[in-house]
Design a protein around this motif. Structure first.
Motif, PDB file in Angstrom:
ATOM      1  N   TYR A  58      -1.404   2.263 -44.778  1.00  0.00           N
ATOM      2  CA  TYR A  58      -2.814   2.020 -45.060  1.00  0.00           C
ATOM      3  C   TYR A  58      -3.529   3.366 -45.059  1.00  0.00           C
ATOM      4  O   TYR A  58      -3.357   4.160 -44.135  1.00  0.00           O
ATOM      5  N   ARG A  59      -4.324   3.604 -46.068  1.00  0.00           N
ATOM      6  CA  ARG A  59      -5.023   4.882 -46.124  1.00  0.00           C
ATOM      7  C   ARG A  59      -6.156   4.917 -45.105  1.00  0.00           C
ATOM      8  O   ARG A  59      -6.802   3.908 -44.833  1.00  0.00           O
ATOM      9  N   ALA A  60      -6.361   6.088 -44.533  1.00  0.00           N
ATOM     10  CA  ALA A  60      -7.413   6.269 -43.530  1.00  0.00           C
ATOM     11  C   ALA A  60      -8.786   6.325 -44.181  1.00  0.00           C
ATOM     12  O   ALA A  60      -9.767   5.852 -43.636  1.00  0.00           O
ATOM     13  N   ASP A  61      -8.847   6.929 -45.344  1.00  0.00           N
ATOM     14  CA  ASP A  61     -10.101   7.085 -46.068  1.00  0.00           C
ATOM     15  C   ASP A  61      -9.873   6.696 -47.524  1.00  0.00           C
ATOM     16  O   ASP A  61      -8.737   6.490 -47.958  1.00  0.00           O
ATOM     17  N   GLY A  62     -10.954   6.656 -48.264  1.00  0.00           N
ATOM     18  CA  GLY A  62     -10.841   6.403 -49.699  1.00  0.00           C
ATOM     19  C   GLY A  62     -10.167   7.573 -50.396  1.00  0.00           C
ATOM     20  O   GLY A  62      -9.905   8.612 -49.784  1.00  0.00           O
ATOM     21  N   PRO A  63      -9.897   7.427 -51.682  1.00  0.00           N
ATOM     22  CA  PRO A  63      -9.254   8.512 -52.433  1.00  0.00           C
ATOM     23  C   PRO A  63     -10.103   9.790 -52.399  1.00  0.00           C
ATOM     24  O   PRO A  63     -11.334   9.726 -52.402  1.00  0.00           O
ATOM     25  N   MET A  64      -9.435  10.921 -52.358  1.00  0.00           N
ATOM     26  CA  MET A  64     -10.144  12.198 -52.351  1.00  0.00           C
ATOM     27  C   MET A  64     -10.751  12.504 -53.718  1.00  0.00           C
ATOM     28  O   MET A  64     -11.768  13.179 -53.814  1.00  0.00           O
TER      29      MET A  64
END
Length: 139
Positions: free
Chosen positions: A118-124
């Motif tokens: 699961y990604r911690a933040d949205g896409p860079m």
């Protein structure tokens, strides 16, 4: 996760592994086992020219990508991100599989790896794609 594929040692037409799989796992009658052997022989020898164990091993690894695609799609449907990985050191990976997991690397080879999470933040960066008309031709 490491996705393994069979090698030419097991996937060569007429191999003991394929015959046993068709007889015992699929529980096919002997005439069907022979028919499948013939179809596999034609496929490997004539259709795709898989003439060596190395060729068959490479073909089997490509089949692992079908599994990889399905795993990544299923993960995405559950909200799980994934990343396929081909840039790994084959010899070191095989050594770990042998010593730590008892995998016979004459029978199974690592085809591809995949990370799930699961990604911690949205896409860079925003996602970009080519225009459909640049990559697809409808006939």
């Amino acid at each position: 996760m490491i996705v393994l594929s069979h090698t030419g040692a097991t996937m060569k037409a007429g191999s003991e592994y394929l015959a046993k799989h068709n007889r015992e796992v699929k529980q096919l009658p002997e005439d069907v086992v022979e028919m499948i052997h013939g179809a596999y022989s034609k496929f490997q020898d004539s259709d795709f020219h898989l003439e060596t164990d190395a060729h068959i091993t490479q073909w089997a690894a490509r089949q692992a990508y079908i599994v990889l695609g399905n795993m990544m799609t299923a993960g995405a449907l559950m909200g799980i991100d994934s990343c396929p990985i081909e840039g790994f050191e084959l010899d070191k990976t095989e050594a770990v599989l042998r010593t730590e997991f008892g995998i016979d690397t004459r029978v199974y080879k690592p085809a591809v790896m995949v990370a799930f999470g699961y990604r911690a933040d949205g896409p860079m960066f925003p996602k970009t794609r080519r225009e459909m008309s640049d990559i697809v031709t409808w006939a």
